[in-house]
Design an enzyme around this catalytic site. Structure first.
Site, PDB file in Angstrom:
ATOM      1  N   ASP A  10       0.919  -1.202  -0.052  1.00  0.00           N
ATOM      2  CA  ASP A  10       0.057   0.137   0.010  1.00  0.00           C
ATOM      3  C   ASP A  10       0.752   1.067  -0.005  1.00  0.00           C
ATOM      4  O   ASP A  10       2.130   1.152  -0.013  1.00  0.00           O
ATOM      5  CB  ASP A  10      -0.863  -0.159   1.306  1.00  0.00           C
ATOM      6  CG  ASP A  10      -1.894   0.939   1.417  1.00  0.00           C
ATOM      7  OD1 ASP A  10      -2.372   1.590   0.321  1.00  0.00           O
ATOM      8  OD2 ASP A  10      -2.392   1.535   2.368  1.00  0.00           O
ATOM      9  N   GLU A  26       2.671   5.196  -3.927  1.00  0.00           N
ATOM     10  CA  GLU A  26       2.879   5.903  -4.895  1.00  0.00           C
ATOM     11  C   GLU A  26       4.069   6.758  -5.139  1.00  0.00           C
ATOM     12  O   GLU A  26       4.520   6.906  -6.296  1.00  0.00           O
ATOM     13  CB  GLU A  26       1.698   6.883  -4.787  1.00  0.00           C
ATOM     14  CG  GLU A  26       0.212   6.446  -5.047  1.00  0.00           C
ATOM     15  CD  GLU A  26      -0.093   5.474  -3.831  1.00  0.00           C
ATOM     16  OE1 GLU A  26       0.286   5.864  -2.523  1.00  0.00           O
ATOM     17  OE2 GLU A  26      -0.862   4.603  -3.883  1.00  0.00           O
ATOM     18  N   ASP A  76      -8.839   3.466  -2.512  1.00  0.00           N
ATOM     19  CA  ASP A  76     -10.071   3.726  -1.562  1.00  0.00           C
ATOM     20  C   ASP A  76     -10.945   4.098  -2.304  1.00  0.00           C
ATOM     21  O   ASP A  76     -11.407   5.438  -2.353  1.00  0.00           O
ATOM     22  CB  ASP A  76      -9.123   4.757  -0.671  1.00  0.00           C
ATOM     23  CG  ASP A  76      -8.236   4.082   0.031  1.00  0.00           C
ATOM     24  OD1 ASP A  76      -7.881   2.971   0.158  1.00  0.00           O
ATOM     25  OD2 ASP A  76      -7.449   4.963   0.753  1.00  0.00           O
TER      26      ASP A  76
HETATM   27  O1  MIG Z   1      -3.579   6.024   4.672  1.00  0.00           O
HETATM   28  O2  MIG Z   1      -3.699   0.894   5.803  1.00  0.00           O
HETATM   29  O3  MIG Z   1      -5.711   1.961   0.392  1.00  0.00           O
HETATM   30  O4  MIG Z   1      -6.860  -0.364   1.796  1.00  0.00           O
HETATM   31  O5  MIG Z   1      -6.946   0.171   4.492  1.00  0.00           O
HETATM   32  C1  MIG Z   1      -4.527   5.031   4.462  1.00  0.00           C
HETATM   33  C2  MIG Z   1      -4.916   1.622   6.036  1.00  0.00           C
HETATM   34  C3  MIG Z   1      -3.715   3.540   4.219  1.00  0.00           C
HETATM   35  C4  MIG Z   1      -4.806   2.949   2.478  1.00  0.00           C
HETATM   36  C5  MIG Z   1      -5.316   1.659   1.658  1.00  0.00           C
HETATM   37  C6  MIG Z   1      -6.316   1.014   2.592  1.00  0.00           C
HETATM   38  C7  MIG Z   1      -5.924   0.926   3.799  1.00  0.00           C
HETATM   39  C8  MIG Z   1      -5.285   1.955   4.442  1.00  0.00           C
HETATM   40  N1  MIG Z   1      -4.389   2.677   3.680  1.00  0.00           N
END
Ligand code: MIG
Length: 809
Positions: free
Chosen positions: A433, A436, A511
């Protein structure tokens, strides 16, 4: 609340900036055009053109249907020619011819002609047989040598803007560009690629997480592809700013693109996979149902959710652990209070058939107190640094953090090896996650602009490397898992990406909102990803942000039960949305679809293997199967799985009836077996219990009895559900392998071709001797023609030398 208002404010500013930028960027006609061709040098695979302004254009024939154009302005071609996206740069020499005259240069393969007009320098791609133009330059290639586009470049070191413009066809349709919060047909729209963390995105938000600079053009049943392999911030305009042209450009780097000729989309996707990599097969259980939450903890809660799943008789294969499993968000740790003994937790869950996937973010907490990942990274000098040599310190979940420079091969190896920690604790997959990479200090990337990456010794900046960060992190992860457990297929899930990501990772669409608008994006997004080389896709079932309800959740499952990645997930503060949360009425419907998914696993896996082998995705827009049918060109509220299932979900509240377009051929309503002729739009009932599904006449759908989890029992019997076409024939080729090891790459699979035809003597079933060396053991094949009341005579011809049970329903 404060934070939310602030976020809104920031995004308003963001939109303001974006508009200003894109208006300025639209005019590619005023930039410096490449000079006319001054000389031509031939080499074994193509030609290099030297232009009057000392620009150079290299045109390379990689395959009869694949041509590369590589252009640099006002200089010689640099010796380094590298892209992280490319899996195969070693193409066998193919037959091609060169013909030159005073005004043009013609390169011909068996399939494509590349006609270069010398002055001005314009490139046309034509069909070699018909000489029809497939794609043509609208103006010479341009660059911004004079710096007119300074407004585009918030990084002064980014480089010089480069662009190509193509004529826009009156009937031309556009597909691809990977993950875009947009409609299926990209005609008359424009896009930016700059990997961005965009929670709660809605249609039109651009860019979002991924960059796949590959698109397909389709005009009158003739398709081509263009892959603009440039990782700088890039722009694509499909006739948005002008009806005259399509253009694509980037804020630096080479004007480097690949032209693919079809004319079929499927053939282009195969070539794109040959170039950027075929998706390896994930473990079969990755097709199982998955459940996530930000975050399930302590371990008792994880076990409770699994227990509820089993008690409610809902199939489940995977539980996800979100960021709170860690000790203070430190990757490669478990919080000792919440998860005192992760190894025995994963063992207990695995006895119940459940695997665990952990989230792993790129931010390594800046913490020298005894934190091995940070200390080792500093000691080995694997972390990103600013151009002045300072450690780059972004702020993410752990607070001040460091990011690995994944362009360093040793750093990738180190990162991969750190995953031994997860494997030793029985973790089965890794979820990347925030890659980017997201930075709370500044999401636009400004805070990261002077970060320098090794980049094979070239030491380039963020402007070039942002969009490949996730690709390289996923690569480090995949290669690590593969090295550490060579007998298991790695399973990686990513949010951000660049082209080529399919070699290392599956993806989900980040998200989303728990809204109908967000749900309606599922089909255009999944199908677009499939048309962009990413077959293994899915979205948080039920939506991630906000409060859903039973109806929305059911309709969401009625799409995702056939998506490769089927995972219900919810944000920290959102309302609970496990399948049973809205009462038994909704739960019963969800159970029906999850069980149908498990019944269809032999079919889904067969179709997934096709995606691996051919690059043609499972989750398809109708245009992929029926590109000669203009009724499909912007059809985005229906989808197909493989060639055989057509699904028309409901995307709005309180709707229980809809129109469905059936393309040519014969179709069977999956629920009633009612037969329809295609080439027509019909109106069908779709109460909440029923998502309209049609089966293509001519197909055979292999199914098994649904299980609690993948592999709970042997796949025995396998039932072949036969749907005859108007000639009375149907066929399939069931694919099977061990589902977990990479042995399929060495021929350890079994492909069983079954063909059925209605003859004068009755129904003939021809089971051919299987290909491949995998032995699934003894099991029974059953045959059904769901639409038949009774059949008078059946003849089986089992070419595999076994007896099969035949029964009719
Ligand atoms: O700033 O890890 O897209 O699936 O639950 C949020 C917490 C960070 C974004 C992910 C989401 C995840 C969440 N993450």
């Amino acid at each position: 609340m404060k934070a939310k208002t602030l976020k809104k404010f920031i995004s308003v500013i963001g939109i303001g900036l974006f508009v200003a930028v894109s208006v300025a960027a639209q005019d590619v006609t005023s930039l410096e055009k490449i000079g006319p061709v001054a000389s031509v040098q031939r080499f074994d695979k193509g030609v290099t053109l030297t232009c009057a302004d000392n620009s150079h254009v290299q045109i390379t024939v990689l395959a009869p249907d694949l041509i590369r154009v590589r252009t640099v302005f006002n200089k010689s071609l640099p010796p380094r020619d590298h892209s992280w996206a490319i899996a195969n740069s070693d193409w066998p020499t193919t037959k091609w011819n060169l013909r030159e005259d005073a005004s043009s240069i013609l390169i011909t393969t068996d399939e494509v002609e590349v006609l270069v007009n010398r002055s001005p320098l314009l490139i046309d791609f034509r069909d070699a047989r018909t000489h029809a133009i497939i794609n043509a330059d609208q103006q010479p290639m341009v660059n911004d040598a004079k710096g007119l586009r300074k407004d585009l470049q918030f990084d002064p070191q980014a480089g010089i803007f480069v662009a190509a413009a193509k004529k826009l066809g009156f009937d031309e349709h556009f597909y691809g560009l990977g993950e875009k919060a947009a409609r299926l047909d990209k005609r008359r729209s424009s896009f930016v690629n700059w990997n961005s963390d965009t929670p709660g995105y809605t249609e039109g938000k651009d860019p979002i997480y991924q960059t796949i600079p590959f698109y397909l053009g389709l005009q009158k049943n003739i398709a081509y592809g263009i892959f603009f392999d440039n990782s700088y911030k890039s722009y694509f305009d499909f006739g948005h700013s002008s009806q005259q042209r399509v253009w694509f450009g980037a804020e630096g780097g080479e004007l480097n693109y690949y032209f693919f000729y079809g004319p079929s989309i499927k053939k282009i996707l195969g070539r794109y996979a040959d170039l950027t990599g075929h998706m390896p097969l994930p473990p079969l259980w990755a097709l199982g149902n998955q459940q996530s939450r930000w975050s399930y903890y302590p371990e008792k809660m994880v076990e409770e959710v699994v227990r509820q799943y089993r008690e409610h008789d809902l199939p489940l294969d995977v539980m996800h652990l979100d960021i709170d499993y860690m000790k203070g968000y430190r990757v490669f740790t478990f919080d000792a209070d919440r998860f005192p003994d992760p190894k025995s937790l994963t063992e207990r869950l695995s006895r119940d058939g459940v695997k665990v996937v952990t989230i792993v973010d790129p931010g390594v907490k800046k913490d020298s107190e005894n934190y091995h990942a940070f200390n080792q990274g500093v000691e080995k000098n694997y972390f990103q640094r600013r151009s002045n040599g300072d450690l780059f310190v972004p702020r993410v979940w752990p607070g001040d953090s460091a990011f690995v420079d994944y362009t360093l091969p040793e750093a990738r190896k180190w990162w991969g090896d750190l995953h031994r920690f997860y494997l030793d604790n029985g973790i089965s997959g890794i979820w990347n996650d925030m890659n980017e990479p997201s930075d709370f200090i500044d999401q636009t990337g400004k805070n990261q602009m002077d970060v320098v990456s090794y980049d094979e010794g070239e030491k380039t900046t963020h402007a070039k490397n942002r969009n490949v960060f996730a690709l390289l992190m996923a690569r480090a992860t995949y290669e690590g898992l593969e090295r550490l457990k060579p007998d298991r297929r790695p399973y990686v899930i990513t949010r951000a990406a660049y082209a080529g990501i399919q070699r290392y990772s599956t993806m989900w669409t980040g998200d989303t909102n728990s809204t109908w608008e967000s749900l309606a994006l599922n089909i255009p997004m999944f199908t677009t990803l499939g048309l962009s080389g990413e077959p293994f896709v899915g979205s948080d079932v039920g939506g991630f942000i906000g409060r859903g309800n039973g109806e929305l959740l059911v309709r969401s499952y009625q799409i995702s039960f056939l998506a490769p990645f089927c995972r219900n997930h919810k944000e920290l503060s959102g309302y609970d949305q496990e399948p049973w949360r809205f009462g038994t009425y909704y739960e019963d419907i969800i159970r029906k679809y999850l069980k149908l998914r498990y019944a269809l696993l032999p079919f889904l896996y067969t179709t997934l293997e096709e995606a691996h082998r051919t690059g043609v995705p499972l989750f398809r827009p109708l245009v992929l199967n029926y590109q000669d049918d203009p009724n499909t060109y912007n059809l985005e509220d229906q989808f197909m799985i493989g060639d055989d299932l057509l699904v028309a979900p409901i995307l709005k509240s309180d709707v229980v009836r809809r129109l469905v377009y059936l393309p040519r051929g014969t179709w069977y309503d999956y629920w009633t077996n009612k037969q329809y002729q295609g080439n027509q739009t019909i109106s069908v009932d779709a109460p909440l219990e029923t998502v309209p599904i049609f089966v293509r006449g001519g197909s055979i759908i292999p199914t098994i009895a649904p299980m609690k989890y993948v592999g709970e029992k042997a796949s025995d019997p396998i039932t072949f559900n036969i749907y005859l076409d108007s000639n009375g024939t149907a066929a399939t080729a069931l694919y099977e392998d061990d589902g977990v090891s990479p042995a399929y790459k060495d021929g350890k699979y079994r492909r069983t071709k079954v063909a059925v035809r209605r003859g004068v003597e009755g129904i003939m079933i021809d089971i051919q001797a299987a290909d491949g060396s995998y032995n699934p053991g003894e099991r029974t094949f059953k045959f059904q023609i769901p639409s038949y009341e009774h059949v008078s005579k059946i003849v089986t011809a089992p070419g595999d030398g076994r007896a099969h049970q035949v029964e009719w329903k």
